[in-house]
Design a protein around this motif. Structure first.
Motif, PDB file in Angstrom:
ATOM      1  N   THR A   1      42.618  62.734  18.862  1.00 18.00           N
ATOM      2  CA  THR A   1      42.928  63.794  19.834  1.00 18.00           C
ATOM      3  C   THR A   1      44.226  63.532  20.599  1.00 18.00           C
ATOM      4  O   THR A   1      44.865  64.481  21.080  1.00 18.00           O
ATOM      5  CB  THR A   1      41.772  63.922  20.834  1.00 18.00           C
ATOM      6  OG1 THR A   1      41.543  62.653  21.457  1.00 18.00           O
ATOM      7  CG2 THR A   1      40.513  64.410  20.145  1.00 18.00           C
ATOM      8  N   ASN A   2      44.641  62.275  20.696  1.00 18.20           N
ATOM      9  CA  ASN A   2      45.854  61.929  21.418  1.00 18.20           C
ATOM     10  C   ASN A   2      47.005  61.570  20.487  1.00 18.20           C
ATOM     11  O   ASN A   2      48.144  61.440  20.951  1.00 18.20           O
ATOM     12  CB  ASN A   2      45.598  60.750  22.358  1.00 18.20           C
ATOM     13  CG  ASN A   2      44.767  61.143  23.553  1.00 18.20           C
ATOM     14  OD1 ASN A   2      45.265  61.625  24.568  1.00 18.20           O
ATOM     15  ND2 ASN A   2      43.454  60.965  23.431  1.00 18.20           N
ATOM     16  N   HIS A   3      46.681  61.387  19.215  1.00 24.62           N
ATOM     17  CA  HIS A   3      47.729  61.028  18.261  1.00 24.62           C
ATOM     18  C   HIS A   3      47.448  61.803  16.976  1.00 24.62           C
ATOM     19  O   HIS A   3      46.493  61.536  16.267  1.00 24.62           O
ATOM     20  CB  HIS A   3      47.713  59.518  18.018  1.00 24.62           C
ATOM     21  CG  HIS A   3      48.937  59.007  17.351  1.00 24.62           C
ATOM     22  ND1 HIS A   3      49.076  58.919  15.982  1.00 24.62           N
ATOM     23  CD2 HIS A   3      50.122  58.543  17.860  1.00 24.62           C
ATOM     24  CE1 HIS A   3      50.244  58.426  15.675  1.00 24.62           C
ATOM     25  NE2 HIS A   3      50.919  58.185  16.801  1.00 24.62           N
ATOM     26  N   GLY A   4      48.300  62.782  16.698  1.00 28.47           N
ATOM     27  CA  GLY A   4      48.049  63.690  15.574  1.00 28.47           C
ATOM     28  C   GLY A   4      48.053  63.016  14.217  1.00 28.47           C
ATOM     29  O   GLY A   4      47.451  63.530  13.265  1.00 28.47           O
ATOM     30  N   GLU A   5      48.734  61.886  14.089  1.00 31.63           N
ATOM     31  CA  GLU A   5      48.824  61.220  12.785  1.00 31.63           C
ATOM     32  C   GLU A   5      47.604  60.346  12.480  1.00 31.63           C
ATOM     33  O   GLU A   5      47.556  59.709  11.422  1.00 31.63           O
ATOM     34  CB  GLU A   5      50.079  60.347  12.746  1.00 31.63           C
ATOM     35  CG  GLU A   5      51.367  61.154  12.867  1.00 31.63           C
ATOM     36  CD  GLU A   5      52.590  60.261  12.856  1.00 31.63           C
ATOM     37  OE1 GLU A   5      52.396  59.012  12.772  1.00 31.63           O
ATOM     38  OE2 GLU A   5      53.714  60.785  12.903  1.00 31.63           O
ATOM     39  N   ALA A   6      46.647  60.325  13.403  1.00 35.89           N
ATOM     40  CA  ALA A   6      45.468  59.473  13.212  1.00 35.89           C
ATOM     41  C   ALA A   6      44.323  60.204  12.537  1.00 35.89           C
ATOM     42  O   ALA A   6      43.178  59.744  12.564  1.00 35.89           O
ATOM     43  CB  ALA A   6      44.990  58.939  14.561  1.00 35.89           C
ATOM     44  N   GLY A   7      44.633  61.339  11.901  1.00 37.26           N
ATOM     45  CA  GLY A   7      43.568  62.075  11.205  1.00 37.26           C
ATOM     46  C   GLY A   7      43.003  61.284  10.021  1.00 37.26           C
ATOM     47  O   GLY A   7      41.809  61.396   9.701  1.00 37.26           O
ATOM     48  N   ILE A   8      43.849  60.482   9.381  1.00 34.71           N
ATOM     49  CA  ILE A   8      43.368  59.671   8.246  1.00 34.71           C
ATOM     50  C   ILE A   8      42.341  58.643   8.722  1.00 34.71           C
ATOM     51  O   ILE A   8      41.315  58.419   8.082  1.00 34.71           O
ATOM     52  CB  ILE A   8      44.563  58.991   7.550  1.00 34.71           C
ATOM     53  CG1 ILE A   8      45.519  60.056   6.985  1.00 34.71           C
ATOM     54  CG2 ILE A   8      44.084  58.060   6.458  1.00 34.71           C
ATOM     55  CD1 ILE A   8      46.775  59.484   6.353  1.00 34.71           C
ATOM     56  N   ASP A   9      42.642  58.024   9.867  1.00 33.52           N
ATOM     57  CA  ASP A   9      41.692  57.052  10.406  1.00 33.52           C
ATOM     58  C   ASP A   9      40.349  57.706  10.743  1.00 33.52           C
ATOM     59  O   ASP A   9      39.285  57.117  10.493  1.00 33.52           O
ATOM     60  CB  ASP A   9      42.273  56.402  11.659  1.00 33.52           C
ATOM     61  CG  ASP A   9      43.461  55.517  11.320  1.00 33.52           C
ATOM     62  OD1 ASP A   9      43.349  54.701  10.391  1.00 33.52           O
ATOM     63  OD2 ASP A   9      44.507  55.655  11.978  1.00 33.52           O
ATOM     64  N   PHE A  10      40.413  58.898  11.303  1.00 29.04           N
ATOM     65  CA  PHE A  10      39.180  59.584  11.654  1.00 29.04           C
ATOM     66  C   PHE A  10      38.372  59.939  10.407  1.00 29.04           C
ATOM     67  O   PHE A  10      37.140  59.777  10.372  1.00 29.04           O
ATOM     68  CB  PHE A  10      39.502  60.837  12.466  1.00 29.04           C
ATOM     69  CG  PHE A  10      38.299  61.656  12.820  1.00 29.04           C
ATOM     70  CD1 PHE A  10      37.291  61.135  13.627  1.00 29.04           C
ATOM     71  CD2 PHE A  10      38.155  62.955  12.335  1.00 29.04           C
ATOM     72  CE1 PHE A  10      36.172  61.893  13.947  1.00 29.04           C
ATOM     73  CE2 PHE A  10      37.043  63.713  12.655  1.00 29.04           C
ATOM     74  CZ  PHE A  10      36.049  63.173  13.459  1.00 29.04           C
ATOM     75  N   GLY A  11      39.035  60.398   9.380  1.00 32.13           N
ATOM     76  CA  GLY A  11      38.327  60.738   8.128  1.00 32.13           C
ATOM     77  C   GLY A  11      37.701  59.507   7.466  1.00 32.13           C
ATOM     78  O   GLY A  11      36.540  59.547   7.025  1.00 32.13           O
ATOM     79  N   PHE A  12      38.468  58.421   7.435  1.00 27.66           N
ATOM     80  CA  PHE A  12      37.924  57.198   6.830  1.00 27.66           C
ATOM     81  C   PHE A  12      36.775  56.617   7.662  1.00 27.66           C
ATOM     82  O   PHE A  12      35.841  56.028   7.111  1.00 27.66           O
ATOM     83  CB  PHE A  12      39.022  56.151   6.663  1.00 27.66           C
ATOM     84  CG  PHE A  12      39.804  56.308   5.388  1.00 27.66           C
ATOM     85  CD1 PHE A  12      39.176  56.201   4.156  1.00 27.66           C
ATOM     86  CD2 PHE A  12      41.163  56.537   5.420  1.00 27.66           C
ATOM     87  CE1 PHE A  12      39.899  56.343   2.986  1.00 27.66           C
ATOM     88  CE2 PHE A  12      41.891  56.681   4.248  1.00 27.66           C
ATOM     89  CZ  PHE A  12      41.247  56.589   3.009  1.00 27.66           C
ATOM     90  N   SER A  13      36.850  56.768   8.984  1.00 29.45           N
ATOM     91  CA  SER A  13      35.762  56.248   9.825  1.00 29.45           C
ATOM     92  C   SER A  13      34.445  56.973   9.532  1.00 29.45           C
ATOM     93  O   SER A  13      33.377  56.347   9.509  1.00 29.45           O
ATOM     94  CB  SER A  13      36.133  56.394  11.302  1.00 29.45           C
ATOM     95  OG  SER A  13      36.230  57.769  11.667  1.00 29.45           O
ATOM     96  N   ILE A  14      34.521  58.283   9.301  1.00 23.56           N
ATOM     97  CA  ILE A  14      33.308  59.027   8.926  1.00 23.56           C
ATOM     98  C   ILE A  14      32.786  58.547   7.567  1.00 23.56           C
ATOM     99  O   ILE A  14      31.572  58.361   7.368  1.00 23.56           O
ATOM    100  CB  ILE A  14      33.594  60.536   8.900  1.00 23.56           C
ATOM    101  CG1 ILE A  14      33.986  61.033  10.300  1.00 23.56           C
ATOM    102  CG2 ILE A  14      32.395  61.308   8.379  1.00 23.56           C
ATOM    103  CD1 ILE A  14      34.409  62.489  10.332  1.00 23.56           C
ATOM    104  N   LEU A  15      33.701  58.308   6.627  1.00 22.51           N
ATOM    105  CA  LEU A  15      33.297  57.823   5.305  1.00 22.51           C
ATOM    106  C   LEU A  15      32.626  56.454   5.392  1.00 22.51           C
ATOM    107  O   LEU A  15      31.593  56.210   4.741  1.00 22.51           O
ATOM    108  CB  LEU A  15      34.518  57.753   4.392  1.00 22.51           C
ATOM    109  CG  LEU A  15      34.274  57.202   2.977  1.00 22.51           C
ATOM    110  CD1 LEU A  15      33.311  58.112   2.208  1.00 22.51           C
ATOM    111  CD2 LEU A  15      35.599  57.057   2.229  1.00 22.51           C
TER     112      LEU A  15
END
Length: 323
Positions: free
Chosen positions: A166-180
């Motif tokens: 939410t504070n860093h737009g480029e961290a979407g990959i980290d969020f997706g991998f964390s769910i995985l």
């Protein structure tokens, strides 16, 4: 000659002498009156057996031929095979009865603890006091709590990566991998290392011990990687937490807390691995026992037997068709 005649005449005179006759008669009467039975019982004559005696006849010994021996051996083997089949059928029947009795007695699967109205039913049965020996219950419960700790850490990792995204737009990959990682590691860790160590403590299984050691070592490596926090790998470790501090301190603090959780998880995993290994050495388990358990489990598995039989049948049919 004259002397001889005199002796003969003297003998004749002595014979007619009354004293000599008396002595002679008394001697004869004593012999005739003698009896071997002093009590007066006369001996009874035992008659000879009236049954005619038959001569002893020796039966000639007949050695069985090789065909008779082979036939007798085949009959014996057939009886033994029928006896083994009968015992196997009896064991199967008893096993089915025990399973049905266990189901009717209420020993049903109780994990995961889901509500009754939930469409998915529990898949495992777990009871530390009933299935685990008293000397291993504490360690087995600690392994269960470690698994719950890791699942909670993975869930917090998802929240930390979401806050960072939410504070860093480029961290979407980290969020997706964390769910995985949360979806993948939570059930896999339960099946791949917690259930093996549970079954190892329950039945003192060398194979389950070795399987646990192999998978749990990989789990420790994954926990160390998560605690390090490599960017774009979907974990809130120390590196990415320090990087997040430059963008938002609150998000950085949350990610540092998750990094501390990952570090504690790795440290606890190493500590419990040593404890399990020490218990494993005291149980007398070995690699040879693990091989025997694996071979016996594979050979006695009915699905494996049916697959092997079908493979052998197909191979035989193909060879006949070629010929």
């Amino acid at each position: 000659m004259r002397q001889t005649k005199l002796k003969i005449s003297e003998c004749i005179r002595s014979r007619h002498d009354p004293s000599v006759t008396q002595v002679t008669n008394s001697t004869i009467d004593g012999i005739e009156s003698f009896t071997p039975f002093p009590d007066g019982n006369s001996g009874s004559t035992i008659p000879a057996s009236s049954v005619p005696s038959q001569p002893a006849v020796l039966q000639p010994s007949v050695d069985p031929g090789p065909k008779a021996v082979a036939a007798a051996a085949q009959v014996n083997l057939q009886k033994q095979q029928e006896e083994l089949e009968r015992k196997a059928a009896e064991l199967d029947r008893r096993e089915q009865e025990l399973q049905s009795q266990g189901a009717t007695a209420g020993k049903q699967n109780n994990w995961p603890p889901l509500p009754k109205f939930f469409p998915i039913k529990p898949c495992f049965y777990q009871d530390f006091s009933e299935e685990i020996p008293a000397e291993h219950q504490r360690l087995c419960k600690m392994m269960y709590y470690l698994w719950m700790w890791q699942c909670m850490t993975l869930f917090l990792n998802v929240l930390a990566c979401l806050a960072y995204f939410t504070n860093h737009g480029e961290a979407g990959i980290d969020f997706g991998f964390s769910i995985l990682w949360f979806i993948l590691f939570s059930p896999c860790s339960f099946l791949c290392w917690y259930r093996p160590v549970y079954k190892a403590f329950r039945s003192d299984s060398s194979f389950n011990f070795f399987f646990f050691f192999f998978v749990f070592f990989a789990q420790i490596v994954v926990s160390v990687i998560h605690s390090v926090g490599i960017p774009r790998w979907g974990n809130s470790g120390w590196i990415i937490a320090i990087e997040a501090m430059g963008h938002n301190k609150a998000v950085g603090v949350i990610m540092m807390v998750v990094a501390a959780f990952f570090t504690a998880s790795a440290a606890l995993s190493v500590f419990l691995l040593k404890m399990v290994h020490s218990n494993y050495r005291r149980t007398g388990a070995s690699f040879q026992k693990a091989q025997q358990e694996f071979s016996q489990g594979v050979l006695t598995n009915r699905s494996f037997q049916s697959a092997a039989a079908s493979a052998a049948t197909s191979a035989a049919q193909s060879s006949f068709q070629r010929n």
